[in-house]
Design a protein around this motif. Structure first.
Motif: not given
Length: 491
Positions: A8-10, A22-25, A136-137, A243-246
């Motif tokens: 829904s966002e990036i 997250v969804t952008g990286a 999906t997110h 899984i930890v975000n980066g």
């Protein structure tokens, strides 16, 4: 491997929080493993200019009674599908909230349409392209796997939980309006305390569920953090991974950041004081030698900002200053502004979020505060580490995973990167702030904390590899690293 990510966002197109980062990286980080990602996102009003001169890939004549068009756009290294459904997305306000401060009343339809379009793409409606896997997110896209299973689409699905508190719960009377049969209104799918729950449907139908840190993956199995879904998650425990975000280390790089007054790295960290002076001047704060604390967050109970309002005097009386950037609950906003009014020249509050100001705060503040009552992962503390901005955090979720407390053992081992506190109470926060103030009084100790923080590597490298391996296991396709990784200095 071809992946369809549905969100829904990036970033950098539309952002309300860490989900967009997250969804952008992640898609960029996955390219190293031979994984190509196309991300489906709604064509919100600010994004429609991107498709003005583009021909549509396909037209959807009936998505729950709505017409929509699908466009392909490439921007800043991201391959995007923009779903243009003007009746649903071409409107003022944010992705979820209208100008009046309340949720868009048809969010149930808006994001069901997004999910149905994603399912149609997964099932092969787009000529010449079909994904090997769908990612999906959160609740806004969790219904995708429900639609896919109803279509008998066998493409595997990974669902990532960024924040379990937001679940997409709506009246069961809407079931037929979202095009689903009565059979999915069961405890094995969408039914949730007499309502329908988009997130629960996703949890029950996804092949793999990931949470954005291993600690949060454990916490959400408990009644305290499970938000009513702990039983569902326990039933699918074998499919749950943490899984930890980066972070995107190109966007968040103090040596290249265009938003900073003075750029710096570990060797030139003394230049950080120039950013601090510029920041204090711009916010009308005194330019003395005291430590500058910052909070860049939603101003909500979850984020513990009511506790910070109560504990802010600890900073002021200890000779420090405080800048807060964010928006959220009106009551907490007013509470923080009232505290700032009592301490002119020592505390400032800016309501709203601004990306440039967030970068400037990390680049100039000495410490960032995150007193969250629960925090799935948190990205602010990772940005802070990168900028030598020593975090003060609650010991929960991803904050506990990523910050090494400055206790005696960690200080002796030269491993400490910040200050944790528990229990997560106002008094616990006060104690952590006193510890930070005490450490700041020793320039040598503080500089060591800053350098150790900057050495921590929370790029997407290792986390992307974990996602790549999960993907590979699901599609039975080996994952091959295309380029050698950068050396990881500190886990």
């Amino acid at each position: 491997m071809q992946v369809l990510s549905v969100t829904s966002e990036i970033f950098p197109l539309i952002k309300t929080g860490g989900l967009a980062d997250v969804t952008g990286a992640l898609p960029k980080a996955l390219t190293r493993f031979g994984i190509s990602t196309r991300t489906l996102v709604p064509a919100y009003r600010p994004l429609r200019a991107l498709i003005r001169d583009c021909p549509p890939l396909i037209e959807f004549e009936d998505l729950l009674g709505e017409t929509a068009s699908l466009y392909a756009v490439e921007i800043e290294g991201l391959e995007l599908f923009l779903l243009d459904a003007p009746a649903l997305f071409d409107r003022p306000g944010g992705p979820y909230i209208a100008d009046n401060g309340h949720d868009h009343p048809d969010n149930w339809r808006r994001f069901a349409v997004l999910c149905l379009a994603a399912a149609e793409i997964a099932a092969g409606s787009l000529p010449g392209w079909q994904p090997d896997l769908v990612h999906t997110h959160d609740w806004q896209t969790a219904l995708t796997s429900v639609y896919m299973r109803e279509m008998d689409c066998k493409v595997p699905v990974v669902l990532t939980i960024h924040n379990l508190a937001f679940q997409g719960q709506f009246s069961s009377s809407l079931l037929s309006s979202i095009g689903l049969p009565p059979s999915v209104f069961s405890t094995e799918c969408l039914e949730y305390y007499g309502d329908i729950c988009y997130l629960k449907g996703g949890l029950m139908t996804a092949d793999i569920i990931t949470a954005v840190s291993p600690t949060y993956a454990r916490e959400i199995l408990t009644a305290r953090f499970g938000m009513g879904l702990e039983g569902v998650l326990a039933a699918r425990r074998s499919k749950l991974w943490g899984i930890v975000n980066g972070i995107d280390t190109e966007i968040w790089d103090p040596l290249q950041d265009p938003h900073l007054f003075a750029r710096f790295d570990q060797k030139t960290i003394s230049l950080k004081r120039l950013n601090k002076m510029e920041l204090q001047n711009s916010f009308g704060l005194n330019n003395d030698d005291g430590p500058l604390f910052a909070a860049v967050t939603r101003l909500t109970w979850q984020k513990g900002m009511d506790m910070l309002a109560e504990a802010a005097d600890e900073i002021i009386h200890g000779g420090g200053k405080l800048i807060i950037l964010g928006q959220g609950d009106h009551e907490i906003e007013e509470q923080l502004k009232a505290v700032a009014d009592r301490y002119p020249g020592r505390m400032a509050v800016q309501i709203g979020y601004d990306e440039e100001t967030a970068h400037r705060l990390h680049g100039g503040a000495d410490s960032v505060i995150q007193p969250s009552r629960f925090e799935p992962c948190g990205l602010t503390q990772l940005y802070a580490l990168r900028y030598g901005c020593v975090p003060v955090v609650a010991r929960t979720g991803g904050l506990a995973e990523t910050i090494i407390d400055a206790n005696d053992a960690a200080l002796s081992a030269k491993a400490a990167t910040g200050f944790q506190f528990h229990p997560v109470t106002t008094e616990g926060l006060r104690h952590a702030l006193r510890r930070a103030l005490h450490a700041y009084a020793s320039p040598k100790e503080w500089r060591r904390l800053q350098i150790q923080a900057m050495r921590a590597n929370y790029s997407w490298e290792r986390s992307a590899e974990q996602y790549a391996n999960l993907y590979g296991n699901l599609v039975k396709q080996p994952v091959v690293r295309k380029n050698p990784p950068a050396r990881r200095l500190l886990s």
